[in-house]
Design a protein around this motif. Structure first.
Motif, PDB file in Angstrom:
ATOM      1  N   GLY A 278     -51.351   1.136  23.539  1.00 26.84           N
ATOM      2  CA  GLY A 278     -50.007   0.874  23.031  1.00 26.84           C
ATOM      3  C   GLY A 278     -49.893   0.859  21.529  1.00 26.84           C
ATOM      4  N   GLY A 279     -51.007   0.763  20.816  1.00 25.87           N
ATOM      5  CA  GLY A 279     -51.000   0.890  19.371  1.00 25.87           C
ATOM      6  C   GLY A 279     -50.526  -0.311  18.598  1.00 25.87           C
ATOM      7  N   SER A 280     -50.654  -1.509  19.131  1.00 23.16           N
ATOM      8  CA  SER A 280     -50.299  -2.707  18.367  1.00 23.16           C
ATOM      9  C   SER A 280     -51.283  -3.824  18.686  1.00 23.16           C
ATOM     10  CB  SER A 280     -48.880  -3.155  18.686  1.00 23.16           C
ATOM     11  OG  SER A 280     -48.787  -3.543  20.042  1.00 23.16           O
ATOM     12  N   VAL A 281     -51.550  -4.657  17.681  1.00 20.20           N
ATOM     13  CA  VAL A 281     -52.511  -5.769  17.842  1.00 20.20           C
ATOM     14  C   VAL A 281     -51.850  -7.046  17.364  1.00 20.20           C
ATOM     15  CG1 VAL A 281     -54.726  -6.715  17.128  1.00 20.20           C
ATOM     16  CG2 VAL A 281     -54.516  -4.267  17.546  1.00 20.20           C
ATOM     17  N   SER A 282     -51.923  -8.077  18.166  1.00 20.36           N
ATOM     18  CA  SER A 282     -51.438  -9.401  17.760  1.00 20.36           C
ATOM     19  C   SER A 282     -52.626 -10.348  17.711  1.00 20.36           C
ATOM     20  CB  SER A 282     -50.408  -9.940  18.766  1.00 20.36           C
ATOM     21  OG  SER A 282     -49.280  -9.091  18.820  1.00 20.36           O
ATOM     22  N   ASN A 283     -52.710 -11.124  16.640  1.00 15.65           N
ATOM     23  CA  ASN A 283     -53.810 -12.067  16.474  1.00 15.65           C
ATOM     24  C   ASN A 283     -53.317 -13.498  16.662  1.00 15.65           C
ATOM     25  OD1 ASN A 283     -56.089 -10.326  15.639  1.00 15.65           O
ATOM     26  ND2 ASN A 283     -54.709  -9.807  13.943  1.00 15.65           N
ATOM     27  N   TYR A 284     -54.068 -14.279  17.408  1.00 21.05           N
ATOM     28  CA  TYR A 284     -53.740 -15.682  17.634  1.00 21.05           C
ATOM     29  C   TYR A 284     -54.948 -16.528  17.218  1.00 21.05           C
ATOM     30  CZ  TYR A 284     -50.115 -13.550  20.495  1.00 21.05           C
ATOM     31  OH  TYR A 284     -49.055 -12.779  20.942  1.00 21.05           O
ATOM     32  N   SER A 285     -54.758 -17.367  16.236  1.00 20.21           N
ATOM     33  CA  SER A 285     -55.860 -18.184  15.724  1.00 20.21           C
ATOM     34  C   SER A 285     -55.945 -19.506  16.482  1.00 20.21           C
ATOM     35  CB  SER A 285     -55.656 -18.457  14.229  1.00 20.21           C
ATOM     36  OG  SER A 285     -56.680 -19.277  13.732  1.00 20.21           O
ATOM     37  N   LEU A 286     -57.073 -19.738  17.116  1.00 20.15           N
ATOM     38  CA  LEU A 286     -57.334 -21.007  17.807  1.00 20.15           C
ATOM     39  C   LEU A 286     -58.371 -21.760  16.981  1.00 20.15           C
ATOM     40  CD1 LEU A 286     -57.619 -19.599  21.446  1.00 20.15           C
ATOM     41  CD2 LEU A 286     -55.595 -20.563  20.328  1.00 20.15           C
ATOM     42  N   SER A 287     -57.911 -22.447  15.968  1.00 19.70           N
ATOM     43  CA  SER A 287     -58.828 -23.002  14.972  1.00 19.70           C
ATOM     44  C   SER A 287     -59.296 -24.422  15.277  1.00 19.70           C
ATOM     45  CB  SER A 287     -58.166 -22.984  13.594  1.00 19.70           C
ATOM     46  OG  SER A 287     -56.957 -23.718  13.615  1.00 19.70           O
ATOM     47  N   GLN A 288     -58.630 -25.111  16.192  1.00 16.31           N
ATOM     48  CA  GLN A 288     -58.983 -26.510  16.418  1.00 16.31           C
ATOM     49  C   GLN A 288     -59.973 -26.654  17.563  1.00 16.31           C
ATOM     50  OE1 GLN A 288     -55.755 -29.245  16.950  1.00 16.31           O
ATOM     51  NE2 GLN A 288     -57.039 -31.017  16.544  1.00 16.31           N
ATOM     52  N   SER A 289     -61.008 -27.458  17.304  1.00 19.18           N
ATOM     53  CA  SER A 289     -62.007 -27.768  18.330  1.00 19.18           C
ATOM     54  C   SER A 289     -61.813 -29.210  18.785  1.00 19.18           C
ATOM     55  CB  SER A 289     -63.415 -27.585  17.776  1.00 19.18           C
ATOM     56  OG  SER A 289     -64.377 -28.088  18.680  1.00 19.18           O
ATOM     57  N   PHE A 290     -61.989 -29.437  20.059  1.00 20.23           N
ATOM     58  CA  PHE A 290     -61.899 -30.793  20.589  1.00 20.23           C
ATOM     59  C   PHE A 290     -63.280 -31.388  20.834  1.00 20.23           C
ATOM     60  CE2 PHE A 290     -57.950 -28.657  21.617  1.00 20.23           C
ATOM     61  CZ  PHE A 290     -57.013 -29.593  21.199  1.00 20.23           C
ATOM     62  N   ARG A 291     -64.311 -30.693  20.318  1.00 18.67           N
ATOM     63  CA  ARG A 291     -65.682 -31.167  20.500  1.00 18.67           C
ATOM     64  C   ARG A 291     -66.071 -32.187  19.436  1.00 18.67           C
ATOM     65  NH1 ARG A 291     -69.099 -26.412  20.076  1.00 18.67           N
ATOM     66  NH2 ARG A 291     -68.538 -26.083  22.237  1.00 18.67           N
ATOM     67  N   PHE A 292     -65.738 -31.911  18.184  1.00 22.53           N
ATOM     68  CA  PHE A 292     -66.235 -32.732  17.070  1.00 22.53           C
ATOM     69  C   PHE A 292     -65.093 -33.192  16.182  1.00 22.53           C
ATOM     70  CE2 PHE A 292     -67.011 -28.141  16.401  1.00 22.53           C
ATOM     71  CZ  PHE A 292     -66.050 -27.891  15.441  1.00 22.53           C
ATOM     72  N   GLY A 293     -65.426 -34.087  15.253  1.00 28.43           N
ATOM     73  CA  GLY A 293     -64.437 -34.631  14.335  1.00 28.43           C
ATOM     74  C   GLY A 293     -64.384 -33.884  13.019  1.00 28.43           C
ATOM     75  N   HIS A 294     -63.704 -34.475  12.041  1.00 28.46           N
ATOM     76  CA  HIS A 294     -63.467 -33.801  10.764  1.00 28.46           C
ATOM     77  C   HIS A 294     -64.734 -33.611   9.946  1.00 28.46           C
ATOM     78  CE1 HIS A 294     -59.237 -33.717  11.426  1.00 28.46           C
ATOM     79  NE2 HIS A 294     -59.089 -35.026  11.409  1.00 28.46           N
ATOM     80  N   GLN A 295     -65.753 -34.461  10.136  1.00 29.24           N
ATOM     81  CA  GLN A 295     -66.999 -34.286   9.390  1.00 29.24           C
ATOM     82  C   GLN A 295     -67.580 -32.899   9.652  1.00 29.24           C
ATOM     83  OE1 GLN A 295     -69.023 -36.605   7.351  1.00 29.24           O
ATOM     84  NE2 GLN A 295     -70.162 -34.725   6.956  1.00 29.24           N
ATOM     85  N   VAL A 296     -67.759 -32.570  10.911  1.00 29.64           N
ATOM     86  CA  VAL A 296     -68.310 -31.261  11.261  1.00 29.64           C
ATOM     87  C   VAL A 296     -67.299 -30.159  10.963  1.00 29.64           C
ATOM     88  CG1 VAL A 296     -69.133 -29.815  13.165  1.00 29.64           C
ATOM     89  CG2 VAL A 296     -69.910 -32.180  12.979  1.00 29.64           C
ATOM     90  N   GLY A 297     -66.002 -30.434  11.183  1.00 28.74           N
ATOM     91  CA  GLY A 297     -64.986 -29.435  10.888  1.00 28.74           C
ATOM     92  C   GLY A 297     -64.998 -28.996   9.430  1.00 28.74           C
ATOM     93  N   LEU A 298     -65.067 -29.971   8.527  1.00 26.47           N
ATOM     94  CA  LEU A 298     -65.124 -29.649   7.095  1.00 26.47           C
ATOM     95  C   LEU A 298     -66.406 -28.911   6.738  1.00 26.47           C
ATOM     96  CD1 LEU A 298     -63.645 -32.931   5.590  1.00 26.47           C
ATOM     97  CD2 LEU A 298     -62.852 -30.622   5.029  1.00 26.47           C
TER      98      LEU A 298
END
Length: 548
Positions: A74-94
């Motif tokens: 079809g010639g089109s691409v849509s990107n969806y960012s799934l950036s949040q993890s429910f495994r760890f907190g902000h220490q590991v995220g940063l």
């Protein structure tokens, strides 16, 4: 196409873990399903299987080019960012977000409100540090089977296994043979048996076949049939081994015969080290040129280094435990016997980072974090190799749910850089703390989280760090995902000035000649080897070198 008629005519194709795809798989799928609508799921920064052809560029660039420009599906691409993890907190995220930023990754890795603790080990000795961490974990009411020790290289697992065996702590080793089945360990055990008078008491050998290791490293220069006969003689009559080697030397000319005589004499003298087995092992390796043999017979440099590191770790253990050769053998061989109480099925998980992908653990302990071992490289590493190693580090730290521990004690100078949010410019293999630890800015993340926890009780802090752009983006993002915005003022450390020494990944070291603080803000560097070059600092990674 005829080939498309060989497979079901699917309207939709969903491919998970797409970052691990290799060029052959990608071309085949495009040929078979050019008319399907594709959905791909994956994280480019978790592409760690390059050894089987996986290429991060397929997902990061080629897919968009093929499907958008060539008109596939079809010639089109849509990107969806799934950036949040429910495994760890902000220490590991940063930490994770900052590390992958060095790979020019645009995406964030955002944690949740849950707390993930971070710490360095409290002891310089790897085994002791590990046991302390496990004791603290159990003291919190947690379980051993929710702990994973991750390594980049298998040889870093040797002191870990020895420490656990010594204290009878159950563990489960993923993807490798038991410690006492390792070839280098079996060789050293054979020499320990000789020190414990094994020629006269063959039960000192862990296995009768281990006698062969006295003859194969370095290897005897014999025809295959002659070697088989000779080994049989030695196993049947261990007490005659020195004599048999002497007789063999009579049929060898020049330096070959001389080397055999030296080995025979050395084997006879080993019993003198019965009360100092560590010295006996060390001198054996030097006398027989074992490490040189590893280097000359290994197909890759990393293989030789792994064998050497395994030997060094075992000798360090023997030295640390103390006692006679008999004591060491009795202890290790008794621990190696299977028992229902120590079946190693539900204990601590030991694995390489490659094996850990897709898994998660309450506590993750990473060891072997020395420059030159992680990232592993031979002499000078290219940019692609370092980026691949950085992805491995990223995968390792993001396995942790509650606790992340680096089994390493930073030096005073390293600790100062970590506290100040600065990168290290030193690149001394196997001596300095890994560059990836500095790139993750662990102490900066700790200060940010501490400031958030204090909330209105404390004033807004000013935190300095190098390359704060990713951290600032992270803080802006979590403002919409947490109850209150993280109240931290993050600023970059002092900009480069004329006269500063810097390092570029490609051009090496140089001196700043001019820094335009107006308009284009271009920077001019005089490199030691490559001469004068001009850069846009926004698109160039220049690392300020420490001055002595």
């Amino acid at each position: 196409m005829l080939v498309q008629g060989l497979v079901p005519d699917y309207d939709y194709l969903l491919i998970d873990e797409f970052q691990d795809i290799n060029p052959c798989q990608y071309r085949l799928l495009k040929a078979l399903y050019a008319n399907s609508k594709w959905m791909i799921v994956g994280d480019v920064q978790q592409c760690i299987y390059e050894w089987r052809g996986a290429n991060p560029n397929i997902m990061s660039t080629e897919f968009d080019q093929d499907f958008q420009q060539d008109g596939i599906s079809g010639g089109s691409v849509s990107n969806y960012s799934l950036s949040q993890s429910f495994r760890f907190g902000h220490q590991v995220g940063l930490m994770a977000s900052n590390v992958i930023d060095r790979n020019s990754a645009d995406n964030l890795v955002i944690g949740t409100d849950r707390e993930t603790e971070f710490s360095f080990s409290q002891s310089e000795k790897t085994g002791h540090a590990l046991l302390m961490e496990l004791k603290r974990w159990l003291g919190r009411g947690e379980q051993l089977d929710d702990v994973a020790v991750l390594v980049r290289l298998y040889s870093d697992m040797v002191p870990i296994q020895l420490a656990l065996m010594h204290k009878n702590v159950p563990y489960h080793l993923h993807g490798d043979s038991p410690l006492l089945e390792n070839r280098q360990i079996k060789m050293l055990l054979a020499y320990l048996a000789v020190m414990a008078d094994g020629f006269n008491h063959s039960d000192r050998f862990h296995n009768k076949q281990d006698i062969d290791y006295l003859l194969t490293v370095p290897s005897l220069t014999l025809a295959p049939e002659d070697k088989r006969r000779f080994f049989q003689q030695c196993q049947m009559s261990p007490h005659l081994i020195p004599q048999l080697i002497e007789e063999l030397s009579d049929h060898q000319e020049g330096w070959k015969g001389k080397k055999l005589l030296q080995r025979s004499d050395w084997l006879r003298s080993l019993v003198l080290y019965r009360n100092d087995p560590a010295a006996g092992l060390k001198h054996t390796i030097e006398k027989l040129g074992v490490y040189r043999y590893f280097e000359s017979t290994s197909s890759k440099d990393i293989q030789a280094k792994e064998k050497i590191a395994t030997c060094e770790a075992f000798i360090a253990y023997v030295r640390g435990v103390g006692g006679t050769a008999d004591d060491i053998l009795d202890q290790l061989l008794s621990l190696a016997k299977p028992s229902s109480e120590n079946d190693h099925k539900y204990g601590v998980h030991l694995m390489t980072i490659h094996k850990s992908k897709g898994l998660e653990f309450g506590k993750v302990i990473m060891t072997g974090l020395q420059e030159g071992r992680f990232p592993y490289y031979e002499k000078e590493a290219d940019k692609a190799q370092i980026e691949a190693e950085r992805r491995l580090f990223y995968v390792g730290i993001t396995r942790a749910k509650k606790c992340l521990t680096f089994l390493h004690q930073p030096t005073k100078a390293e600790n100062k850089l970590l506290l100040e949010g600065k990168l290290s410019s030193k690149r001394a293999p196997s001596a300095e703390l890994s560059r990836f630890v500095f790139e993750s800015f662990p102490f900066v993340a700790q200060r940010i989280i501490k400031n958030e926890g204090e909330g209105a009780l404390g004033e807004e802090q000013e935190i300095l760090m190098e390359h704060p752009q990713k951290t600032l983006r992270y803080l802006e993002s979590v403002a919409f995902k947490t109850r209150s915005k993280l109240k931290v003022n993050v600023k970059e450390v002092r900009k480069l000035q004329v006269g500063d020494r810097v390092r570029h990944e490609k051009f090496g070291s140089g001196v700043v000649l001019n820094q335009d603080n107006q308009g284009s803000k271009m920077i001019i560097i005089d490199f030691d080897q490559e001469g004068v070059k001009t850069f846009n600092p926004k698109h160039t990674r220049l690392l300020k070198e420490a001055t002595s």
